[in-house]
Design a protein around this motif. Structure first.
Motif, PDB file in Angstrom:
ATOM      1  N   VAL A 227      10.607 -16.897  42.109  1.00 53.48           N
ATOM      2  CA  VAL A 227      11.910 -17.551  42.190  1.00 53.48           C
ATOM      3  C   VAL A 227      11.742 -18.829  42.998  1.00 53.48           C
ATOM      4  O   VAL A 227      10.979 -18.866  43.963  1.00 53.48           O
ATOM      5  CB  VAL A 227      12.961 -16.616  42.833  1.00 53.48           C
ATOM      6  CG1 VAL A 227      12.561 -16.225  44.242  1.00 53.48           C
ATOM      7  CG2 VAL A 227      14.340 -17.265  42.846  1.00 53.48           C
TER       8      VAL A 227
ATOM      9  N   LYS B  50       7.708 -12.968  43.550  1.00 49.64           N
ATOM     10  CA  LYS B  50       8.455 -11.723  43.664  1.00 49.64           C
ATOM     11  C   LYS B  50       7.571 -10.497  43.402  1.00 49.64           C
ATOM     12  O   LYS B  50       7.544  -9.554  44.188  1.00 49.64           O
ATOM     13  CB  LYS B  50       9.643 -11.725  42.703  1.00 49.64           C
ATOM     14  CG  LYS B  50      10.683 -12.797  43.008  1.00 49.64           C
ATOM     15  CD  LYS B  50      11.706 -12.933  41.906  1.00 49.64           C
ATOM     16  CE  LYS B  50      12.519 -11.661  41.719  1.00 49.64           C
ATOM     17  NZ  LYS B  50      13.575 -11.858  40.678  1.00 49.64           N
TER      18      LYS B  50
ATOM     19  N   ASP C  36      15.049 -18.464  38.417  1.00 46.83           N
ATOM     20  CA  ASP C  36      14.148 -17.319  38.293  1.00 46.83           C
ATOM     21  C   ASP C  36      13.055 -17.657  37.276  1.00 46.83           C
ATOM     22  O   ASP C  36      13.341 -17.902  36.106  1.00 46.83           O
ATOM     23  CB  ASP C  36      14.928 -16.082  37.851  1.00 46.83           C
ATOM     24  CG  ASP C  36      14.104 -14.814  37.965  1.00 46.83           C
ATOM     25  OD1 ASP C  36      13.095 -14.839  38.690  1.00 46.83           O
ATOM     26  OD2 ASP C  36      14.446 -13.805  37.324  1.00 46.83           O
TER      27      ASP C  36
END
Length: 252
Positions: free
Chosen positions: A91, A165, A72
């Motif tokens: 990610v 994300k 992440d």
């Protein structure tokens, strides 16, 4: 009764045997590979999976996980090409394809891959406008993945995928974006309306040319118009005839 001297000798021997056995025999799982160092030097290929036999005090083993790893990327502050400050996180999915290089070429391949992903994310997104970040996310993912894959190849790492994300924008910029989107919708509506009027004008001109080339068609159009007027119970009807047509009807 066991003599005390025998016990004092047996226990250290058992401890030594256990130590030797645990350092001689190593078992690697299906997804693991072992990089064996012999007097500090490493072989060309990694060992495993299965049972590995080592020479105590002369050989050392480093285990490497060959499964796909997920990292992440922490939120990064990015200044877009149109000077908009955004906060982006992502990610990455990667795996080790060469265990020897992953151990020898870099001190900590997981930390190195994470740090490289952070700098690459800022570098790539900083070359694009905010609209491109929001609308062309798939292409940006591919660009970042391609750059990371080229950089980590020397470490024996394969970056399989990168996913942005979130792209967080300041609240003041969100209001500005909303106003811009509303203005864009109004512009498109006006363009569509103007194009519709232009097409209608072209069709009317074509119809006028056809009627002008055929007097009988004009007469039929007159009769059709009279029928429409009569259906509305109009008291006064105006016949759109020219003086020449009236003269012809009177026989003059």
């Amino acid at each position: 009764m066991i003599p005390v001297d025998l016990i004092s000798i047996t226990i250290p021997l058992l401890i030594f045997a256990f130590f030797v056995l645990t350092n001689i025999f190593k078992i690697l799982k299906e997804y693991e590979r072992g990089v064996v160092f012999t007097l500090g030097r490493v072989g060309r290929k990694a060992s495993g999976p299965g049972l590995i036999i080592l020479i105590p005090m002369l050989q050392q083993l480093r285990k490497v996980d060959m499964r796909t790893l997920v990292a992440d990327v922490p939120p990064q502050d990015v200044i877009s090409r149109d000077n908009v400050s955004v906060n982006v996180n992502a990610v990455i999915y990667y795996r080790v394809i060469d265990a020897v290089r992953a151990v020898v070429q870099v001190e900590n391949y997981q930390e190195a891959t994470s740090q490289l992903a952070q700098t690459t994310l800022r570098s790539v997104l900083g070359k694009h406008d905010l609209d491109e970040m929001l609308q062309e996310r798939d292409q940006l993912n591919k660009d970042i993945q391609h750059i990371l894959d080229e950089q980590t190849e020397a470490w024996g790492i394969k970056v399989a995928n990168v996913e942005i994300k979130r792209v967080d924008v300041d609240s003041s910029m969100i209001r500005a974006i909303a106003r811009q989107a509303e203005a864009e919708r109004e512009r498109r509506a006006k363009v569509i309306l103007a194009e519709g009027e232009l097409q209608a004008a072209d069709k009317l001109r074509e119809a006028a040319d056809v009627l002008a080339s055929s007097p009988s068609s004009m007469q039929l159009r007159y009769l059709n118009t009279l029928q429409e007027i009569a259906s509305d119970k109009t008291n006064t009807i105006v016949f759109p005839f020219s003086p020449e047509d009236i003269a012809k009807m009177l026989g003059r």
